[in-house]
Scaffold this motif. Structure first.
Motif, PDB file in Angstrom:
ATOM      1  N   VAL A 115       0.344  -7.729  -2.922  1.00 29.90           N
ATOM      2  CA  VAL A 115      -0.668  -6.668  -2.949  1.00 29.90           C
ATOM      3  C   VAL A 115      -1.299  -6.668  -4.344  1.00 29.90           C
ATOM      4  CG1 VAL A 115      -1.063  -4.183  -2.804  1.00 29.90           C
ATOM      5  CG2 VAL A 115       0.549  -5.288  -1.227  1.00 29.90           C
ATOM      6  N   LEU A 129     -12.940   0.605  -1.423  1.00 37.16           N
ATOM      7  CA  LEU A 129     -13.342  -0.776  -1.106  1.00 37.16           C
ATOM      8  C   LEU A 129     -13.729  -0.914   0.366  1.00 37.16           C
ATOM      9  CD1 LEU A 129     -10.535  -2.767  -3.015  1.00 37.16           C
ATOM     10  CD2 LEU A 129     -12.798  -2.131  -3.864  1.00 37.16           C
TER      11      LEU A 129
ATOM     12  N   ILE B  18       5.043  -7.730   5.595  1.00 36.83           N
ATOM     13  CA  ILE B  18       4.888  -6.274   5.670  1.00 36.83           C
ATOM     14  C   ILE B  18       5.696  -5.663   4.529  1.00 36.83           C
ATOM     15  CG2 ILE B  18       5.217  -4.211   7.083  1.00 36.83           C
ATOM     16  CD1 ILE B  18       5.166  -5.989   9.572  1.00 36.83           C
ATOM     17  N   ASP B  83      -4.907  -5.218   4.828  1.00 32.74           N
ATOM     18  CA  ASP B  83      -4.910  -4.000   4.015  1.00 32.74           C
ATOM     19  C   ASP B  83      -5.845  -3.006   4.691  1.00 32.74           C
ATOM     20  OD1 ASP B  83      -4.497  -2.720   1.133  1.00 32.74           O
ATOM     21  OD2 ASP B  83      -6.596  -2.441   1.712  1.00 32.74           O
ATOM     22  N   GLY B  85      -7.654  -0.710   3.614  1.00 34.77           N
ATOM     23  CA  GLY B  85      -8.853  -0.358   2.876  1.00 34.77           C
ATOM     24  C   GLY B  85      -9.922  -1.437   2.868  1.00 34.77           C
ATOM     25  N   VAL B  86      -9.615  -2.617   3.425  1.00 37.64           N
ATOM     26  CA  VAL B  86     -10.552  -3.742   3.426  1.00 37.64           C
ATOM     27  C   VAL B  86     -11.017  -3.998   4.857  1.00 37.64           C
ATOM     28  CG1 VAL B  86     -10.829  -6.201   2.901  1.00 37.64           C
ATOM     29  CG2 VAL B  86      -9.481  -4.739   1.380  1.00 37.64           C
ATOM     30  N   PHE B  87     -12.227  -3.559   5.167  1.00 39.47           N
ATOM     31  CA  PHE B  87     -12.820  -3.754   6.491  1.00 39.47           C
ATOM     32  C   PHE B  87     -11.848  -3.345   7.600  1.00 39.47           C
ATOM     33  CE2 PHE B  87     -14.591  -7.240   3.743  1.00 39.47           C
ATOM     34  CZ  PHE B  87     -15.745  -6.563   3.428  1.00 39.47           C
ATOM     35  N   ALA B  90      -8.965   2.568   7.015  1.00 34.73           N
ATOM     36  CA  ALA B  90      -8.911   3.668   6.041  1.00 34.73           C
ATOM     37  C   ALA B  90     -10.278   4.336   5.869  1.00 34.73           C
ATOM     38  CB  ALA B  90      -8.366   3.176   4.701  1.00 34.73           C
ATOM     39  N   VAL B 111      -2.575   6.281   2.116  1.00 39.22           N
ATOM     40  CA  VAL B 111      -2.892   4.904   2.502  1.00 39.22           C
ATOM     41  C   VAL B 111      -1.804   3.992   1.943  1.00 39.22           C
ATOM     42  CG1 VAL B 111      -4.588   3.035   2.346  1.00 39.22           C
ATOM     43  CG2 VAL B 111      -5.371   5.428   2.448  1.00 39.22           C
ATOM     44  N   GLU B 112      -1.200   3.188   2.801  1.00 40.76           N
ATOM     45  CA  GLU B 112      -0.201   2.198   2.366  1.00 40.76           C
ATOM     46  C   GLU B 112      -0.872   0.831   2.301  1.00 40.76           C
ATOM     47  OE1 GLU B 112       2.651   2.031   1.163  1.00 40.76           O
ATOM     48  OE2 GLU B 112       3.340   4.090   1.431  1.00 40.76           O
ATOM     49  N   PRO B 113      -1.047   0.286   1.090  1.00 45.26           N
ATOM     50  CA  PRO B 113      -1.759  -0.989   0.986  1.00 45.26           C
ATOM     51  C   PRO B 113      -0.964  -2.141   1.598  1.00 45.26           C
ATOM     52  CG  PRO B 113      -0.777  -0.417  -1.127  1.00 45.26           C
ATOM     53  CD  PRO B 113      -0.552   0.770  -0.214  1.00 45.26           C
ATOM     54  N   GLY B 114      -1.659  -3.232   1.862  1.00 46.60           N
ATOM     55  CA  GLY B 114      -1.029  -4.419   2.426  1.00 46.60           C
ATOM     56  C   GLY B 114      -1.702  -5.679   1.911  1.00 46.60           C
ATOM     57  N   VAL B 115      -1.162  -6.815   2.317  1.00 44.93           N
ATOM     58  CA  VAL B 115      -1.732  -8.110   1.932  1.00 44.93           C
ATOM     59  C   VAL B 115      -2.925  -8.383   2.844  1.00 44.93           C
ATOM     60  CG1 VAL B 115      -1.311 -10.601   1.798  1.00 44.93           C
ATOM     61  CG2 VAL B 115       0.480  -8.984   1.103  1.00 44.93           C
ATOM     62  N   THR B 116      -4.128  -8.345   2.279  1.00 43.94           N
ATOM     63  CA  THR B 116      -5.317  -8.554   3.095  1.00 43.94           C
ATOM     64  C   THR B 116      -5.515 -10.053   3.388  1.00 43.94           C
ATOM     65  OG1 THR B 116      -7.695  -8.088   3.269  1.00 43.94           O
ATOM     66  CG2 THR B 116      -6.862  -8.587   1.084  1.00 43.94           C
ATOM     67  N   MET B 118      -7.707 -12.377   3.072  1.00 44.36           N
ATOM     68  CA  MET B 118      -8.172 -13.414   2.133  1.00 44.36           C
ATOM     69  C   MET B 118      -7.075 -13.848   1.173  1.00 44.36           C
ATOM     70  SD  MET B 118     -10.777 -11.380  -0.448  1.00 44.36           S
ATOM     71  CE  MET B 118     -10.297  -9.755  -1.057  1.00 44.36           C
ATOM     72  N   LEU B 119      -6.139 -12.949   0.855  1.00 48.40           N
ATOM     73  CA  LEU B 119      -5.050 -13.320  -0.054  1.00 48.40           C
ATOM     74  C   LEU B 119      -4.092 -14.284   0.631  1.00 48.40           C
ATOM     75  CD1 LEU B 119      -4.243  -9.876  -1.739  1.00 48.40           C
ATOM     76  CD2 LEU B 119      -5.930 -11.593  -2.411  1.00 48.40           C
TER      77      LEU B 119
END
Lengths: 252, 252
Positions: A115, A129, B18, B83, B85-87, B90, B111-116, B118-119
């Motif tokens: 992350v 974002l 996750i 994630d 927050g990315v498209f 959220a 909001v719990e972020p994640g590996v989007t 593109m990464l």
């Protein structure tokens, strides 16, 4: 060659944001290499694991050291904060391979994603974002300031949300204010601007302001700065910081 | 209000990407809401948890449903891939709050972020996001194609690496080829172009080509496309796909 090199993203700081895949790769390593403060964030180091701390400035040297160890048959973990592919160690490792020993190309080299800071920073305030966005490093160790300005200008022209990495440093105390000045000339002062310090940790601190009011004093080495697009907006709440989000639509 | 709504990023697909924070938030929920294929990826659903599957198209409706449940005192998890927050979900949740019941602003929303994507896509090929980059959704459900072109142009002018989300869909079969055509007029045909299908899963498939050769037939709904900058390069290996990385420096 039997050696393995894994470049591992530890996420933004909290142990519960380290992926299980990264945790397993750390546990399997014989050798852990990284900048000291990142090594300190590894939840558990096994007896017998070799720990190689290094200064943050010498990424290419660290990559070569890791590759030399892997070439000798070790299982090496190179640790990065956030995601290793975003302004972190992964590019340095592949650059070292390209310029280094031909035999290094036969090594088993993997990247474990994580992350990255902008995702944790965004999550801590809402969804800034939520539209198209870009990520720009303000470090000019490796590129010119004119390139940075060219990218800030393009980002402003296209109305991207902008995540600024390496926003503050002792070596370039004026960069961030230069960037704010430059963006104000392009975009005016209204854009929502966020300073998120230590995102994704228990000490996270959020400041919500505008581009007009943004000042580099609000940022330190642990701060991620996000400059919103023209549509980034606040959702006010009583007694708490507003949420910040960028609508998915142009017409909201 | 006692309800809780957490928007959770499940990462790119593999269970071991996750985060533990997301796993805990899933376990604590009384109600799980999301697009069916994302709900199917939750490793364990407790007896007694209510599962609400919905179609992918109705993000704002799903957000309102989740907020209504949370307002009734439930602990609601809204699940997103990658994630949130990315498209993803959220921004829809905060948009629903902004437009919805005033009392929703008093809810505990996280909001719990994640590996989007593109990464994970980048990690599977090397470090193509090693320089400054941008992320653009090619969906025009919510913005005009002229806005998409304006952002592609800015990205090309500034020599960003470009990650294309929502690159392919049945509803817009020609978008990706239009984007490739447009980028070729701006940047020529040499840029390294990557198609990464199902990044971060056991079925991941990577295609490395150039912008000149890139064709939308290489992408489906699960494909993330990355168009390199002028400095994105290959590190050849015998018998395997090359690694792809973007140097941190302009002068490599």
């Amino acid at each position: 060659m039997s050696g393995v090199l894994t470049v591992i993203g530890l996420g933004p700081g909290a142990a519960d944001l380290i992926t299980p895949a990264a945790t397993r790769a750390l546990a399997e390593a014989t050798d852990l290499i990284g900048y000291g403060p990142y090594l300190d964030r590894i939840p558990e180091i096994r007896a017998g694991q070799n720990v190689h701390a290094s200064d943050n400035r010498v990424e290419l040297d660290r990559a070569r050291h890791a590759l030399t160890l892997a070439a000798s048959g070790r299982r090496v973990a190179v640790v990065s904060g956030g995601d290793p592919g975003v302004f972190a160690m992964a590019a340095a490792v592949f650059e070292a391979i390209e310029k280094g020993e031909p035999s290094w190309r036969d090594l088993d080299v993997r990247v474990e994603p994580g992350v990255t800071a902008m995702l944790a920073a965004a999550a801590s305030v809402g969804a800034p974002l939520g539209g198209d966005f870009c990520a720009i490093s303000l470090s000019d160790n490796l590129k010119s300031w004119s390139t940075i300005e060219r990218r800030l200008k393009a980002a402003a022209d296209a109305d991207f949300v902008i995540a600024l990495y390496n926003a503050a440093s002792k070596a370039r105390p004026h960069h961030l204010d230069h960037a704010f000045d430059f963006l104000r000339t392009l975009r005016g002062g209204e854009a929502v601007t966020l300073f998120v310090r230590a995102a994704g940790t228990a000490e996270a601190k959020v400041t919500i302001t505008t581009l007009a009011e943004a000042n580099a004093r609000g940022a330190d080495m642990r701060t991620l700065v996000i400059v919103g697009s023209s549509s980034t907006r606040l959702v006010d709440r009583s007694g708490r910081l507003p949420w910040v989000y960028t609508p998915r639509s142009e017409d909201t």
